[in-house]
Design a protein around this motif. Structure first.
Motif, PDB file in Angstrom:
ATOM      1  N   MET A  75      -9.273  -2.715 -12.930  1.00 35.77           N
ATOM      2  CA  MET A  75      -8.965  -3.153 -11.715  1.00 35.77           C
ATOM      3  C   MET A  75      -9.660  -2.575 -10.494  1.00 35.77           C
ATOM      4  O   MET A  75      -9.636  -1.287 -10.369  1.00 35.77           O
ATOM      5  CB  MET A  75      -7.573  -3.013 -11.564  1.00 35.77           C
ATOM      6  N   GLY A  76     -10.433  -3.262  -9.622  1.00 35.74           N
ATOM      7  CA  GLY A  76     -11.202  -2.917  -8.585  1.00 35.74           C
ATOM      8  C   GLY A  76     -10.139  -2.326  -7.593  1.00 35.74           C
ATOM      9  O   GLY A  76      -8.721  -2.647  -7.464  1.00 35.74           O
ATOM     10  N   PHE A  77     -10.597  -1.537  -6.429  1.00 27.78           N
ATOM     11  CA  PHE A  77      -9.822  -0.941  -5.323  1.00 27.78           C
ATOM     12  C   PHE A  77      -9.311  -1.929  -4.479  1.00 27.78           C
ATOM     13  O   PHE A  77      -8.004  -1.918  -4.399  1.00 27.78           O
ATOM     14  CB  PHE A  77     -10.717  -0.165  -4.723  1.00 27.78           C
ATOM     15  N   GLU A  78      -9.803  -2.932  -4.297  1.00 23.46           N
ATOM     16  CA  GLU A  78      -9.280  -3.921  -3.306  1.00 23.46           C
ATOM     17  C   GLU A  78      -8.084  -4.637  -4.053  1.00 23.46           C
ATOM     18  O   GLU A  78      -7.056  -4.914  -3.166  1.00 23.46           O
ATOM     19  CB  GLU A  78     -10.284  -5.143  -2.551  1.00 23.46           C
ATOM     20  N   LYS A  79      -8.187  -4.974  -5.255  1.00 22.16           N
ATOM     21  CA  LYS A  79      -7.203  -5.729  -5.891  1.00 22.16           C
ATOM     22  C   LYS A  79      -6.096  -4.936  -5.998  1.00 22.16           C
ATOM     23  O   LYS A  79      -4.732  -5.185  -5.834  1.00 22.16           O
ATOM     24  CB  LYS A  79      -7.575  -6.161  -7.258  1.00 22.16           C
ATOM     25  N   GLY A  80      -6.146  -3.566  -6.164  1.00 18.97           N
ATOM     26  CA  GLY A  80      -5.154  -2.571  -6.406  1.00 18.97           C
ATOM     27  C   GLY A  80      -4.476  -2.454  -5.297  1.00 18.97           C
ATOM     28  O   GLY A  80      -3.035  -2.327  -4.966  1.00 18.97           O
ATOM     29  N   ALA A  81      -5.143  -2.358  -4.019  1.00 17.71           N
ATOM     30  CA  ALA A  81      -4.600  -2.188  -2.763  1.00 17.71           C
ATOM     31  C   ALA A  81      -3.825  -3.284  -2.215  1.00 17.71           C
ATOM     32  O   ALA A  81      -2.881  -3.361  -1.734  1.00 17.71           O
ATOM     33  CB  ALA A  81      -5.608  -1.842  -1.640  1.00 17.71           C
ATOM     34  N   SER A  82      -4.318  -4.485  -2.819  1.00 15.24           N
ATOM     35  CA  SER A  82      -3.688  -5.747  -2.273  1.00 15.24           C
ATOM     36  C   SER A  82      -2.250  -5.695  -3.174  1.00 15.24           C
ATOM     37  O   SER A  82      -1.293  -6.168  -2.796  1.00 15.24           O
ATOM     38  CB  SER A  82      -4.596  -7.027  -2.830  1.00 15.24           C
ATOM     39  N   LEU A  83      -2.349  -5.384  -4.432  1.00 13.50           N
ATOM     40  CA  LEU A  83      -1.062  -5.385  -5.279  1.00 13.50           C
ATOM     41  C   LEU A  83      -0.066  -4.388  -4.641  1.00 13.50           C
ATOM     42  O   LEU A  83       1.075  -4.857  -4.353  1.00 13.50           O
ATOM     43  CB  LEU A  83      -1.305  -5.004  -6.502  1.00 13.50           C
ATOM     44  N   LEU A  84      -0.482  -3.387  -3.942  1.00 10.86           N
ATOM     45  CA  LEU A  84       0.587  -2.351  -3.574  1.00 10.86           C
ATOM     46  C   LEU A  84       0.904  -2.913  -2.186  1.00 10.86           C
ATOM     47  O   LEU A  84       2.349  -2.990  -1.938  1.00 10.86           O
ATOM     48  CB  LEU A  84      -0.141  -1.153  -3.151  1.00 10.86           C
ATOM     49  N   GLU A  85       0.181  -3.589  -1.408  1.00 14.91           N
ATOM     50  CA  GLU A  85       0.559  -4.240  -0.070  1.00 14.91           C
ATOM     51  C   GLU A  85       1.682  -5.049  -0.117  1.00 14.91           C
ATOM     52  O   GLU A  85       2.638  -5.388   0.339  1.00 14.91           O
ATOM     53  CB  GLU A  85      -0.745  -4.765   0.687  1.00 14.91           C
ATOM     54  N   ASP A  86       1.357  -5.943  -1.245  1.00 19.31           N
ATOM     55  CA  ASP A  86       2.143  -7.186  -1.652  1.00 19.31           C
ATOM     56  C   ASP A  86       3.779  -6.572  -2.181  1.00 19.31           C
ATOM     57  O   ASP A  86       4.698  -7.124  -1.695  1.00 19.31           O
ATOM     58  CB  ASP A  86       1.753  -8.154  -2.857  1.00 19.31           C
ATOM     59  N   LEU A  87       3.457  -5.581  -2.897  1.00 22.53           N
ATOM     60  CA  LEU A  87       4.893  -5.049  -3.539  1.00 22.53           C
ATOM     61  C   LEU A  87       5.509  -4.326  -2.071  1.00 22.53           C
ATOM     62  O   LEU A  87       6.846  -4.774  -2.266  1.00 22.53           O
ATOM     63  CB  LEU A  87       4.521  -4.014  -4.523  1.00 22.53           C
ATOM     64  N   ILE A  88       4.983  -3.707  -1.358  1.00 18.42           N
ATOM     65  CA  ILE A  88       5.693  -3.293  -0.079  1.00 18.42           C
ATOM     66  C   ILE A  88       6.169  -4.252   0.670  1.00 18.42           C
ATOM     67  O   ILE A  88       7.310  -3.952   1.125  1.00 18.42           O
ATOM     68  CB  ILE A  88       4.661  -2.087   0.613  1.00 18.42           C
ATOM     69  N   GLU A  89       5.560  -5.109   0.889  1.00 17.49           N
ATOM     70  CA  GLU A  89       6.038  -6.306   1.684  1.00 17.49           C
ATOM     71  C   GLU A  89       7.423  -6.885   0.975  1.00 17.49           C
ATOM     72  O   GLU A  89       8.113  -7.209   1.624  1.00 17.49           O
ATOM     73  CB  GLU A  89       5.149  -7.343   2.207  1.00 17.49           C
ATOM     74  N   LYS A  90       7.252  -7.210  -0.302  1.00 11.47           N
ATOM     75  CA  LYS A  90       8.470  -7.973  -1.105  1.00 11.47           C
ATOM     76  C   LYS A  90       9.538  -6.806  -0.889  1.00 11.47           C
ATOM     77  O   LYS A  90      10.910  -7.308  -1.095  1.00 11.47           O
ATOM     78  CB  LYS A  90       7.878  -8.119  -2.414  1.00 11.47           C
ATOM     79  N   ALA A  91       9.282  -5.513  -1.132  1.00 13.57           N
ATOM     80  CA  ALA A  91      10.466  -4.453  -1.012  1.00 13.57           C
ATOM     81  C   ALA A  91      11.080  -4.321   0.546  1.00 13.57           C
ATOM     82  O   ALA A  91      11.610  -3.342   0.828  1.00 13.57           O
ATOM     83  CB  ALA A  91       9.688  -3.287  -1.594  1.00 13.57           C
ATOM     84  N   GLY A  92      10.566  -5.009   1.305  1.00 12.55           N
ATOM     85  CA  GLY A  92      10.983  -4.571   2.809  1.00 12.55           C
ATOM     86  C   GLY A  92      10.325  -3.603   3.359  1.00 12.55           C
ATOM     87  O   GLY A  92      11.048  -3.094   4.540  1.00 12.55           O
TER      88      GLY A  92
END
Length: 161
Positions: free
Chosen positions: A1-18
């Motif tokens: 997994m590339g850095f950008e994809k990993g950062a995007s997954l983390l950002e998405d998770l944090i957004e979903k988690a409020g």
């Protein structure tokens, strides 16, 4: 997994988690509560060799408790540490990969159980590698001070990691 994809997954998770994500807790403490002994130089990484089922169980428990991020059981798992215990380079690398595999398997098992429940409030958990400091490898408490001795310079730390 590339850095950008990993950062995007983390950002998405944090957004979903409020706005904040929950990580799992004291891994070694939870392993000890299940009878594992972690009083060794490689700490909870010994369970990668002796009790991998306990590692998976702890990951499942943290998932059930609502963790958004599972951290691998590899804080004190290092190639030099495994070599000092008589393991080969290949065995050490395999154990590091195993720490990720166990977390992913536990995450997927948990998600298979709750992912199909309409209206569940769980986020799909991410897995993060736990990479200890050089002092964690030394297992002498120096990870808290950063004082690794006169022979340890920046180049040695870069080579180690």
């Amino acid at each position: 997994m590339g850095f950008e994809k990993g950062a995007s997954l983390l950002e998405d998770l944090i957004e979903k988690a409020g706005g904040c994500a929950v990580m799992d807790g004291g891994f070694a403490t939870q392993l000890e509560s299940h009878g594992a002994s972690v009083n060794f130089k490689v700490w909870s990484a010994l369970c990668l060799i002796k009790d991998p089922h306990l590692i998976k169980q702890v990951h499942l428990e943290y998932s059930e408790a609502g963790a958004d991020i599972l951290v691998t059981s590899s804080y004190q798992a290092t190639i030099p540490g495994f070599l000092s215990r008589g393991l080969s380079l290949e065995e050490g690398e395999s154990l590091l990969k195993k720490s990720v595999k166990l977390a992913v398997e536990a995450r997927d098992k948990f998600w298979d159980g709750v992912g199909c429940i309409p209206g569940n409030s769980y986020n799909r958990t991410l897995v993060a590698a736990s990479i200890g400091s050089y002092g964690a490898y030394l297992a002498d408490g120096s990870e808290y001070s950063g004082c690794y001795g006169p022979g340890v310079n920046l180049d040695k730390l870069k080579d180690f990691h």
